[in-house]
Write an enzyme that holds these catalytic residues in place. Structure first.
Site, mmCIF file in Angstrom:
data_model
loop_
_atom_site.group_PDB
_atom_site.id
_atom_site.type_symbol
_atom_site.label_atom_id
_atom_site.label_comp_id
_atom_site.label_asym_id
_atom_site.label_seq_id
_atom_site.Cartn_x
_atom_site.Cartn_y
_atom_site.Cartn_z
ATOM 1 N N SER A 188 0.825 -1.214 0.000
ATOM 2 C CA SER A 188 0.000 0.000 0.000
ATOM 3 C C SER A 188 0.853 1.255 0.000
ATOM 4 O O SER A 188 0.397 2.324 -0.388
ATOM 5 C CB SER A 188 -0.842 0.052 1.266
ATOM 6 O OG SER A 188 -2.056 -0.532 1.073
ATOM 7 N N GLY A 223 1.403 -0.056 8.219
ATOM 8 C CA GLY A 223 2.260 1.129 8.310
ATOM 9 C C GLY A 223 2.904 1.619 7.011
ATOM 10 O O GLY A 223 3.822 2.436 7.055
ATOM 11 N N GLY A 224 2.427 1.140 5.877
ATOM 12 C CA GLY A 224 3.040 1.553 4.593
ATOM 13 C C GLY A 224 2.930 3.053 4.329
ATOM 14 O O GLY A 224 3.878 3.679 3.830
ATOM 15 N N ASP A 240 -4.892 3.080 14.459
ATOM 16 C CA ASP A 240 -5.460 1.810 13.964
ATOM 17 C C ASP A 240 -5.567 0.865 15.152
ATOM 18 O O ASP A 240 -4.694 0.886 16.024
ATOM 19 C CB ASP A 240 -4.543 1.203 12.879
ATOM 20 C CG ASP A 240 -5.302 0.230 11.963
ATOM 21 O OD1 ASP A 240 -5.919 -0.710 12.495
ATOM 22 O OD2 ASP A 240 -5.262 0.414 10.734
ATOM 23 N N ASP A 260 -10.541 4.325 16.973
ATOM 24 C CA ASP A 260 -11.366 4.308 15.770
ATOM 25 C C ASP A 260 -11.077 5.592 14.982
ATOM 26 O O ASP A 260 -11.156 6.692 15.547
ATOM 27 C CB ASP A 260 -12.849 4.251 16.190
ATOM 28 C CG ASP A 260 -13.757 4.116 14.983
ATOM 29 O OD1 ASP A 260 -13.456 4.711 13.925
ATOM 30 O OD2 ASP A 260 -14.764 3.401 15.083
ATOM 31 N N ASP A 276 -6.448 5.584 4.825
ATOM 32 C CA ASP A 276 -6.574 4.436 3.913
ATOM 33 C C ASP A 276 -7.489 3.383 4.559
ATOM 34 O O ASP A 276 -7.308 2.191 4.354
ATOM 35 C CB ASP A 276 -5.156 3.872 3.657
ATOM 36 C CG ASP A 276 -5.127 2.824 2.553
ATOM 37 O OD1 ASP A 276 -6.029 2.825 1.705
ATOM 38 O OD2 ASP A 276 -4.188 1.999 2.536
ATOM 39 N N LYS A 305 -12.547 3.563 -1.360
ATOM 40 C CA LYS A 305 -12.762 2.223 -1.933
ATOM 41 C C LYS A 305 -14.086 2.261 -2.688
ATOM 42 O O LYS A 305 -15.117 2.617 -2.099
ATOM 43 C CB LYS A 305 -12.825 1.156 -0.839
ATOM 44 C CG LYS A 305 -11.797 1.317 0.284
ATOM 45 C CD LYS A 305 -10.375 1.036 -0.148
ATOM 46 C CE LYS A 305 -9.380 1.373 0.963
ATOM 47 N NZ LYS A 305 -7.984 1.378 0.540
#
Ligand SMILES: C[S@@+](CC[C@H](N)C(=O)[O-])C[C@H]1O[C@@H](n2cnc3c(N)ncnc32)[C@H](O)[C@@H]1O
Length: 362
Positions: A188, A223-224, A240, A260, A276, A305
């Site tokens: 990602s 973590g990308g 996260d 959240d 993301d 998405k």
């Protein structure tokens, strides 16, 4: 002869969305025509009924405003080729464009399996074509000329010849080739790397992105995206409930908050919020709009998405909810990046874009 067709490259399977976009742009400009967009072909072709109207129309389309198109080329009708002579018909077609100087020559093909099979052909053809064009008085000059020359092979025996202006994609086939950084925790990471390149340019203006800035990454695990920000010297809060790559948490530049993403609020305004999260796109769009509207962040990059069907409708809905949320003047760009699959990536800020055109060599 006018290059009256508008050729748009896209990811395979998104021809319909590309067609819808160009049809909407033509409708807004009062230009009538039709689109050919064969599913799976990797491109769409708009053909105006009145070729004389095409020039102004093509010039009026802001490539940056198109979501699903990777490149925009003003093209001539399909050129049939012979297996034993492709150079002569292509050179004759280029001469019909009327210009004798281009920034560069790009031999391209759709980003499909059939397209990839043409790579060997174009590699072999390139030096012969370049020499044929030079003999015909066509010169290439990166600094002086405004337009690139595209020869787009839709098969081994047919191609479109056309040009793209400086505002088009600066990469052949509209694809920035990025290498996967070995220490990044997920693939990602390439999405955010590409988004920063597309939205801010190769060497971002320091007002937009600079070491020492602060960022929040919503939906950060593993973590990308955080990795990309940390690599650029930003202090990152990675939000996260999932685990963040342990190596990223060493050294104090990255803090992990199990929370959240829809409830998290920063204690202080930050320079960047990136997101993301795999969540409903309209919810994420509203969230980003709220962060920017409330001044919680100066700039945001977020991924939406898309559903399997009516993907363009969803993008339009998201755009409308962001605009609703933010109200004030703002910059919003949404792109279907090369590293995006069933998703698009957006950039939002109330500040000017501070964009620097990538300095990539043609
Ligand atoms: C596609 S992954 C993110 C990948 C990440 N950008 C990277 O480069 O490694 C989506 C993440 O969103 C997180 N997520 C989904 N909904 C969330 C929420 N409401 N709050 C926080 N995180 C959420 C998931 O736990 C998951 O780790």
């Amino acid at each position: 002869m006018t290059a009256s067709r508008i050729l748009l490259y896209c990811r395979t399977g998104f021809e319909r969305e590309c067609a819808q976009e160009i049809t909407a742009a033509a409708g807004a400009a009062g230009v009538e025509g039709f689109v050919k967009a064969r599913p799976g072909s990797g491109f769409a072709l708009f053909e105006p009924h009145d070729p004389a109207a095409a020039g102004d129309f093509a010039a009026s389309i802001a490539f940056d405003e198109l979501v699903f198109a990777r490149q925009l080329v003003r093209a001539l009708p399909l050129v049939p080729l012979a297996a034993d002579d492709r150079v002569v018909p292509i050179v004759a077609t280029v001469r019909r464009l009327g210009a004798t100087r281009f920034r560069a020559l790009w031999l391209e093909m759709p980003d499909t399996n059939e397209g990839k099979a043409l790579a060997a052909l174009t590699r072999t053809l390139a030096p012969h074509l370049e020499s044929g064009l030079r003999t015909a008085g066509i010169a290439f000059d990166e600094a002086q000329a405004k337009e690139r020359l595209h020869v787009f092979f839709v098969g081994s025996l047919a191609c479109h010849v056309g040009t793209s202006a400086a505002g088009g994609s600066p990469w052949p086939m509209g694809i920035p080739r990025l290498r996967m950084p070995p220490s990044a925790p997920s693939r990602s990471t390439l999405k955010l790397a590409e988004a920063l390149l597309v939205f801010l340019g190769e060497d971002p203006d320091a007002r937009a992105l600079a070491p020492g800035m602060t960022a929040v990454d919503l939906g950060a695990a593993p973590g990308g995206w955080t990795w990309q920000l940390a690599r650029r010297g930003l202090m990152v809060t990675a939000v996260d409930n999932g685990a963040i790559d342990a190596a990223l948490l060493e050294g104090g530049q990255v803090r992990h908050r199990r929370d959240d993403g829809f409830h998290f609020e920063p204690a202080q305004p930050v320079d960047w919020m990136v997101c993301d999260m795999v969540e409903s796109p309209s919810r994420v769009a509203r969230l980003a709009g709220r962060w920017v509207a409330r001044g919680w962040c100066r700039r945001s990059i977020f991924n939406l998405k898309l559903p399997m069907k009516k993907r363009r409708d969803e993008v339009l809905r998201c755009r409308a909810s962001i605009e609703d949320e933010i109200g004030a003047p703002h910059t919003l760009r949404i792109k279907h990046l090369y590293h995006d699959r069933e998703e698009v990536t957006a950039y939002l800020s109330k500040e000017p874009l501070h964009w620097k055109r990538p300095r990539r060599k043609s």
